[in-house]
Each structure stands twice: as C-alpha cells, then as structure tokens.
Design an enzyme around this catalytic site. Structure first.
Site, short mmCIF file in Angstrom:
data_model
loop_
_atom_site.label_atom_id
_atom_site.label_comp_id
_atom_site.label_asym_id
_atom_site.label_seq_id
_atom_site.Cartn_x
_atom_site.Cartn_y
_atom_site.Cartn_z
N ASP A 1 -1.74 10.11 -4.79
CA ASP A 1 -2.47 9.17 -3.93
C ASP A 1 -2.91 9.84 -2.64
O ASP A 1 -2.08 10.16 -1.79
CB ASP A 1 -1.57 7.98 -3.58
CG ASP A 1 -1.34 7.06 -4.76
OD1 ASP A 1 -2.33 6.58 -5.34
OD2 ASP A 1 -0.16 6.83 -5.11
N ASP B 1 -2.38 0.09 -11.25
CA ASP B 1 -1.71 0.76 -10.14
C ASP B 1 -1.31 -0.25 -9.07
O ASP B 1 -2.16 -0.89 -8.46
CB ASP B 1 -2.69 1.81 -9.56
CG ASP B 1 -2.09 2.64 -8.45
OD1 ASP B 1 -0.87 2.55 -8.22
OD2 ASP B 1 -2.85 3.40 -7.82
N GLY C 1 -3.03 1.32 -0.17
CA GLY C 1 -2.59 1.81 1.13
C GLY C 1 -1.11 2.13 1.21
O GLY C 1 -0.71 3.01 1.96
N PHE C 2 -0.32 1.41 0.44
CA PHE C 2 1.13 1.59 0.54
C PHE C 2 1.81 1.44 -0.81
O PHE C 2 1.36 0.66 -1.64
CB PHE C 2 1.72 0.55 1.51
CG PHE C 2 1.12 0.63 2.89
CD1 PHE C 2 1.61 1.52 3.84
CD2 PHE C 2 0.01 -0.15 3.21
CE1 PHE C 2 1.03 1.61 5.10
CE2 PHE C 2 -0.58 -0.06 4.47
CZ PHE C 2 -0.08 0.82 5.41
N GLY C 3 2.89 2.18 -0.98
CA GLY C 3 3.73 1.99 -2.16
C GLY C 3 4.66 0.80 -1.93
O GLY C 3 4.78 0.28 -0.82
N GLY C 4 5.29 0.37 -2.99
CA GLY C 4 6.34 -0.65 -2.88
C GLY C 4 5.85 -2.05 -2.61
O GLY C 4 6.64 -2.90 -2.16
N GLY D 1 2.76 -2.06 -7.81
CA GLY D 1 3.77 -3.05 -8.16
C GLY D 1 4.11 -3.10 -9.63
O GLY D 1 4.59 -4.13 -10.12
N HIS E 1 -5.95 10.02 -7.17
CA HIS E 1 -6.54 8.73 -6.77
C HIS E 1 -6.97 8.86 -5.31
O HIS E 1 -6.14 8.92 -4.41
CB HIS E 1 -5.46 7.65 -6.95
CG HIS E 1 -5.85 6.29 -6.49
ND1 HIS E 1 -4.92 5.27 -6.34
CD2 HIS E 1 -7.05 5.75 -6.16
CE1 HIS E 1 -5.54 4.17 -5.94
NE2 HIS E 1 -6.81 4.44 -5.81
N HIS F 1 0.67 10.87 -10.80
CA HIS F 1 -0.35 10.17 -10.01
C HIS F 1 -0.23 10.60 -8.55
O HIS F 1 0.85 10.57 -7.96
CB HIS F 1 -0.12 8.66 -10.16
CG HIS F 1 -1.15 7.81 -9.52
ND1 HIS F 1 -2.36 7.52 -10.13
CD2 HIS F 1 -1.18 7.15 -8.33
CE1 HIS F 1 -3.07 6.72 -9.35
NE2 HIS F 1 -2.38 6.48 -8.25
N SER G 1 3.94 7.83 -9.36
CA SER G 1 3.21 8.16 -8.14
C SER G 1 4.12 8.92 -7.18
O SER G 1 5.13 8.38 -6.71
CB SER G 1 2.72 6.89 -7.46
OG SER G 1 2.27 7.20 -6.16
N MET H 1 -4.83 9.39 0.81
CA MET H 1 -5.28 8.33 1.73
C MET H 1 -5.73 8.95 3.04
O MET H 1 -5.03 9.80 3.60
CB MET H 1 -4.11 7.38 2.00
CG MET H 1 -3.52 6.76 0.76
SD MET H 1 -2.10 5.73 1.19
CE MET H 1 -1.63 5.14 -0.43
N GLY I 1 5.35 3.92 -8.76
CA GLY I 1 5.89 4.70 -7.65
C GLY I 1 7.31 4.28 -7.35
O GLY I 1 8.28 4.92 -7.76
N MET J 1 -8.31 7.49 -2.05
CA MET J 1 -8.56 6.33 -1.19
C MET J 1 -9.15 6.87 0.10
O MET J 1 -8.50 6.96 1.14
CB MET J 1 -7.25 5.56 -0.97
CG MET J 1 -6.83 4.77 -2.21
SD MET J 1 -5.08 4.38 -2.26
CE MET J 1 -4.45 5.90 -2.98
N MET K 1 -6.64 -1.93 -9.57
CA MET K 1 -5.64 -1.97 -8.49
C MET K 1 -4.95 -3.33 -8.52
O MET K 1 -5.60 -4.36 -8.41
CB MET K 1 -6.29 -1.78 -7.12
CG MET K 1 -6.74 -0.36 -6.80
SD MET K 1 -5.45 0.90 -6.90
CE MET K 1 -4.21 0.29 -5.74
C1 DX5 Z 1 -1.19 2.23 -3.52
C2 DX5 Z 1 -1.20 3.46 -4.39
C3 DX5 Z 1 -0.23 3.41 -5.50
C4 DX5 Z 1 1.20 3.39 -5.09
C5 DX5 Z 1 1.93 2.64 -6.15
O1 DX5 Z 1 -2.26 2.29 -2.65
O2 DX5 Z 1 -2.49 3.66 -4.96
O3 DX5 Z 1 -0.45 4.46 -6.42
O4 DX5 Z 1 1.77 4.65 -4.92
O5 DX5 Z 1 3.21 2.43 -5.72
P1 DX5 Z 1 4.14 1.31 -6.31
O6 DX5 Z 1 4.29 1.57 -7.76
O7 DX5 Z 1 5.39 1.48 -5.52
O8 DX5 Z 1 3.45 -0.02 -6.04
ZN ZN Z 2 -2.69 5.12 -6.66
#
Ligand code: DX5
Ligand code: ZN
Length: 217
Positions: free
Chosen positions: A35, A175, A142-145, A177, A66, A33, A8, A37, A197, A68, A137
């Site tokens: 994202d 998708d 909404g957020f990575g990490g 974690g 993707h 990927h 991602s 948003m 990601g 959102m 999901m």
């Molecule tokens: C979250 C995104 C994910 C995100 C995954 O809303 O849809 O695609 O980038 O990031 P990681 O792998 O860091 O959880």
């Molecule tokens: Zn995603």
C-alpha cells in the site's frame, strides 16, 4: 473454492520487515499487497520505492502494488523497476483512465483499477476488457485495521456480473477489513483475491490465518 490471499505489509513490523516477508514466503499467500499512500490522495503517508525494493529483495511472491497517490502516472515505470508485478491505481485519482491503464501495461506490469466505497462498479464498463484486476475497496482507503463496509459484498457481485458478461479476464480483489469472518461471503460473491492486513499480522498464528482465509469457502 480457494482464493489468492494477499497479506498487506502495511500492518507488518517495519523494524522487522525481512522477518515478516520471510514469514509470508513460508505461507500459502501467493501475493504480497503493498500500500503506497502519498498523504494527498489519502490522509496517511506509508512508504515508497525503497521499501518495495527491500520487499522484492526478499521474496519471489507476486508483488501487488496499490497506489493511493494523485497523478500516479508519474511513477509507473519506477514502481515497475522497483519490483511491482501488478500496479493498481484509483479510478478517482486519474483523469485519463484508459491511457493510464495502457501506460501501466507498457511497463510490463499488470494493471488494476481500485474503486472507493462510494464509486459504482458501472464506471468500469468501458475499460473492463483492458483490465487485469478490479479492486473493490471495502473501507475508505488510508488506514489498516478499519471495519469492513457490508455493502461491498453487493459491489463484488456487480463486478463479477460485469466481468462475466463481457468475457473480461480481470480478477476481483477486495481490500479492507477482510478476515476469516467474511472471507467465505466474499468468495461466494465472486472475489478471487482477498487482501488482509490486520487479520494476518495481528493474528497469533499468521500462517494459519492465511490458510483459513484461503480455504474459507
Ligand atoms: C487501506 C489499504 C489496505 C489495508 C488493509 O487503505 O488499502 O490494503 O492495508 O488493511 P486491513 O486488512 O487491516 O483492513
Ligand atoms: Zn490496499
């Protein structure tokens, strides 16, 4: 058994996006990927068409978009024209899901539907035959990490059972974690595509991490 890894770019360095995309080009990841948003469907705002176009310019990898976004139907053609190979929408963000899936496919893109953690797999029963991808999901979007939600594994198994029992051609993507620690479990549960990601971009050796995820099982 190997899976498709879809890094991602949400976790990429946007000041060095070309460099990071070129790194992915050299990797074993088959998909990228992306994202999107809108600050309404999810609390965060990421990026839109110009960034997808910039990524497309530097890669021939499969661009997995993707969305959102609320009322995503407004933008299918523009995302397709900007380089999307797959367009995935949220079940929770559309009123007329059957129609939206057909609208995506009419652009020439493949169509995916994402399910938030609290949305059961069973809502896809009627449309599973239409779909190219089911996105489970494994965090709240909404957020990575973020931390992987463990009950997602059971949802992957349910999606696999639904697909196998109907003869649907849909692949299962997970998708949120995902990394080297849980990839094997997800592959055994029936996942075909793993988004990563933070696990990739925070790694000291992203190419090796991608390879490890791909060959985890
Ligand atoms: C979250 C995104 C994910 C995100 C995954 O809303 O849809 O695609 O980038 O990031 P990681 O792998 O860091 O959880
Ligand atoms: Zn995603």
């Amino acid at each position: 058994m190997s899976v498709i890894v879809a890094p991602s770019v949400l976790s990429a360095d946007f000041g060095n996006l070309q460099r990071d995309v070129e790194m992915l080009n050299r990797s074993e990841a088959e998909w990228i990927h992306i994202d999107v948003m809108d600050g309404s469907y999810v609390p965060n705002i990421s990026f839109g068409f110009p960034v997808l176009q910039a990524i497309r310019k530097h890669t021939t990898k499969f661009c997995d978009v993707h969305l959102m976004v609320v009322e995503p139907e407004r933008y299918f053609q523009q995302f397709r024209d900007s380089g999307a190979d797959m367009i995935t929408i949220h079940y929770e963000a559309v009123t007329h899901l059957d129609s939206a899936i057909h609208q995506i496919q009419a652009t020439g893109a493949k169509a995916g539907v994402a399910l938030n953690p609290s949305t059961p797999v069973s809502v896809l029963k009627e449309v599973i035959q239409l779909l190219d991808l089911v996105l489970v999901m494994s965090v709240n979007p909404g957020f990575g990490g973020q931390k992987f939600i463990p009950y997602s594994v059971e949802k992957v198994k349910e999606a696999r059972a639904l697909i196998n029992s109907t003869g649907s051609k849909a692949v299962i993507e997970v998708d949120g974690g995902v990394g080297t620690g849980n990839a094997a479990q997800l592959i055994h549960a029936g996942a075909n595509v793993l988004v990563a990601g933070n696990a990739v971009f925070a790694s000291a050796d992203p190419l090796q991490t991608i390879q490890q995820i791909k060959n985890a099982a």
